[in-house]
Design an enzyme around this catalytic site. Structure first.
Site, short mmCIF file in Angstrom:
data_model
loop_
_atom_site.label_atom_id
_atom_site.label_comp_id
_atom_site.label_asym_id
_atom_site.label_seq_id
_atom_site.Cartn_x
_atom_site.Cartn_y
_atom_site.Cartn_z
N HIS A 286 0.81 -1.22 0.00
CA HIS A 286 0.00 0.00 0.00
C HIS A 286 0.84 1.27 0.00
O HIS A 286 0.31 2.38 0.06
CB HIS A 286 -0.93 -0.02 1.23
CG HIS A 286 -2.12 0.87 1.11
ND1 HIS A 286 -2.33 1.95 1.94
CD2 HIS A 286 -3.18 0.85 0.26
CE1 HIS A 286 -3.46 2.55 1.62
NE2 HIS A 286 -4.00 1.90 0.59
N LYS B 91 2.93 4.45 -1.18
CA LYS B 91 2.85 5.35 -2.34
C LYS B 91 4.03 6.32 -2.30
O LYS B 91 4.02 7.30 -1.53
CB LYS B 91 1.53 6.13 -2.36
CG LYS B 91 0.29 5.28 -2.71
CD LYS B 91 -0.15 4.46 -1.52
CE LYS B 91 -1.35 3.58 -1.84
NZ LYS B 91 -2.60 4.31 -1.82
N ASP C 239 15.21 10.89 -9.66
CA ASP C 239 16.56 11.32 -9.25
C ASP C 239 16.54 11.65 -7.76
O ASP C 239 16.39 10.76 -6.95
CB ASP C 239 17.05 12.48 -10.11
CG ASP C 239 17.38 12.04 -11.54
OD1 ASP C 239 17.62 10.82 -11.73
OD2 ASP C 239 17.39 12.88 -12.44
#
Length: 524
Positions: A184, A186, A191
């Site tokens: 889950h 995110k 870079d």
């Protein structure tokens, strides 16, 4: 639906822990430095932090081709990346906007191959196996062309929870198997620029699904940490192949065919290795930068720093990555969150939001039993992501209404309505997915700490899924103002919950939903 009812009987609940008591420093934002006893502390300038406010701004950031927040700024990050693109999400959608992102990745990889020097660009994508494999056209089919064209530069890892195995894995159908446990996290990284969010890579999150997003610019140490974290989880995940099959890395224990205890132990070692090594690096950097030599003079003078061309502004903001992976025995985010709720003094205000109001019993007990004021923002039924869904899923908003009503009744029984206030987000044509908290110290009109990332503070976030968020602590007034405006903008679209709220026709909860909710509430 019968398998959904059976699921709680086939998996054993995990025990609830209580965070250890913690002595906080008496004054200022530095009172939160106890967090660095658990995780690495990254000191940065507040000028490197940008709080985003809308899905459109998030998507523009992902796409942009210029270093400014215009319609083309997540895509530009991809196009201008020179060394790495790292994305961790629940899934990648299959719409036109998602295809644009894949096309941007392809363009960037082609450009790197055409460069005179050897190609250095690497793309690493971490998704959940069950959610990313749903349907015939899915995240896997979206990404296999990249693997076919750039096999040496692209890695796609699909995490499969070790708790979905054996008879349970055979019996539970698609979609319902996602209730057992997910990847889950995110994180979107280009870079040395990092976006932390609760948003997935899906068109809804780019248009009309409200979430939270923060950009950490030019932060190589933070980018290195999340790159290593995604790599560690990727190492214990299934690897997507060019023909859309999956296989484990050579020598790695299989998540659902191999020994569960051995798999979880290896995963724990890999993830904690990333956390501990980064913590050690940051402690050494902190000692080198801020401690004085034995004669009392700084190890590096301002003049020396300017001469080397490596002078950085004094940090006024601190980033603490908080990881929660209960299947692997890692409970850092839970411990920090519980301690923050426990230690918040009388007069402090905590603005607390979740798209799915289904708090753990420990969090509810702390909210009801501690001294701070709480303003809890949650989704009204119409902006719940499951509103209007077909089948059993269509009853999930009603289940959340039932849980909300139970909690509100408890608040009223304890006569805490003034101290603990519920507010419902409502916005026509939108859904609500924001989560996190903002902490205002007693006597302050601006927050000095926020939590932002993937956890929803519910049972599955604490016990079932892989989660990550960051605690951002700042003493910079301009950044505090950004965080305050973010909070105000979200709460502006809300109404205060009262007893009459639950008398409205759209808050009617059917009897079967009331009976089933206690059985399945630990799965959503």
């Amino acid at each position: 639906s019968s398998w959904l009812l059976l699921a709680p009987l086939l998996t054993s609940p995990a025990p609830v822990i209580t965070a250890p008591p913690c002595s906080l420093c008496p004054e200022g934002t530095h009172r939160f430095q106890w967090i660095r006893n658990l995780v690495p502390e990254f000191g940065i300038s507040s000028s490197h932090v940008k709080v985003l406010s809308s899905p459109a701004e998030f998507y523009e950031l992902l796409k942009a081709t210029q270093p400014e927040f215009t319609f083309c700024w997540f895509q530009a990050q991809i196009k201008t990346a020179k060394q790495r693109v790292v994305m961790a999400s629940l899934y990648l959608g299959t719409g036109l906007l998602e295809q644009e992102l894949v096309d941007c990745l392809e363009e960037a990889l082609e450009k790197s191959l055409r460069a005179k020097e050897s190609s250095d660009l690497r793309v690493s994508i971490l998704l959940d196996f069950t959610r990313g494999s749903r349907g015939t056209r899915n995240s896997r089919t979206m990404l296999t062309p990249l693997l076919q064209r750039f096999p040496r530069q692209v890695r796609v890892s699909l995490f499969h929870t070790p708790n979905l195995r054996g008879l349970l894995r055979l019996l539970i159908p698609e979609r319902f198997n996602e209730t057992i446990g997910l990847q889950h996290i995110k994180v979107y990284l280009f870079d040395d620029n990092v976006i932390l969010s609760g948003a997935n890579l899906s068109d809804l999150y780019f248009t009309n699904r409200q979430d939270r997003y923060v950009l950490l610019q030019d932060s190589p140490e933070i980018a290195d940490f999340f790159t290593e974290l995604v790599d560690a989880i990727g190492d214990v995940s299934l690897q997507l192949q060019q023909d859309d099959t999956v296989q484990m890395m050579e020598g790695m224990v299989h998540p659902y065919q191999g020994d569960k205890a051995a798999y979880c132990e290896i995963a724990n070692q890999k993830v904690m290795g990333v956390i501990n090594s980064a913590r050690t690096r940051q402690e050494l950097l902190h000692a080198k930068t801020f401690h004085s030599s034995q004669d009392g003079s700084p190890l590096f003078s301002q003049q020396d720093s300017r001469a080397s061309g490596d002078q950085k502004p004094e940090p006024d903001t601190w980033i603490y990555p908080l990881i929660q992976m209960k299947p692997f025995g890692i409970q850092i985010d839970e411990m920090v969150t519980e301690t923050l709720l426990t230690e918040a003094e009388r007069g402090a205000r905590i603005y607390f939001t979740t798209g799915y109001f289904n708090l753990t019993q420990a969090y509810m007990d702390l909210i009801l039993g501690t001294r701070a004021e709480y303003r809890i923002l949650l989704a009204s039924p119409e902006v719940n992501g499951f509103f209007g869904a077909k089948g059993v899923a269509g009853a999930i908003p009603a289940a959340y209404v039932y849980i909300e009503h139970q909690f509100y009744s408890e608040v009223c029984c304890l006569h805490q309505q003034e101290r603990v206030q519920l507010q419902e987000y409502s916005r026509p044509g939108w859904t609500f997915h924001a989560k996190g908290l903002w902490l205002y110290l007693a006597g302050s009109n601006l927050p000095c700490l926020t939590l932002i990332g993937s956890p929803n503070f519910g049972y599955r976030s604490v016990h079932r899924d892989l989660e990550a968020q960051v605690a951002i602590v700042t003493e910079n007034k301009a950044l505090q103002q950004q965080l305050h405006q973010e909070q105000e903008q979200l709460y502006l679209c809300s109404g205060i919950v009262s007893s009459s709220t639950f008398e409205q026709p759209n808050r009617y909860v059917k009897l079967w939903v009331k009976l089933v909710t206690p059985l399945i509430k630990n799965f959503f």
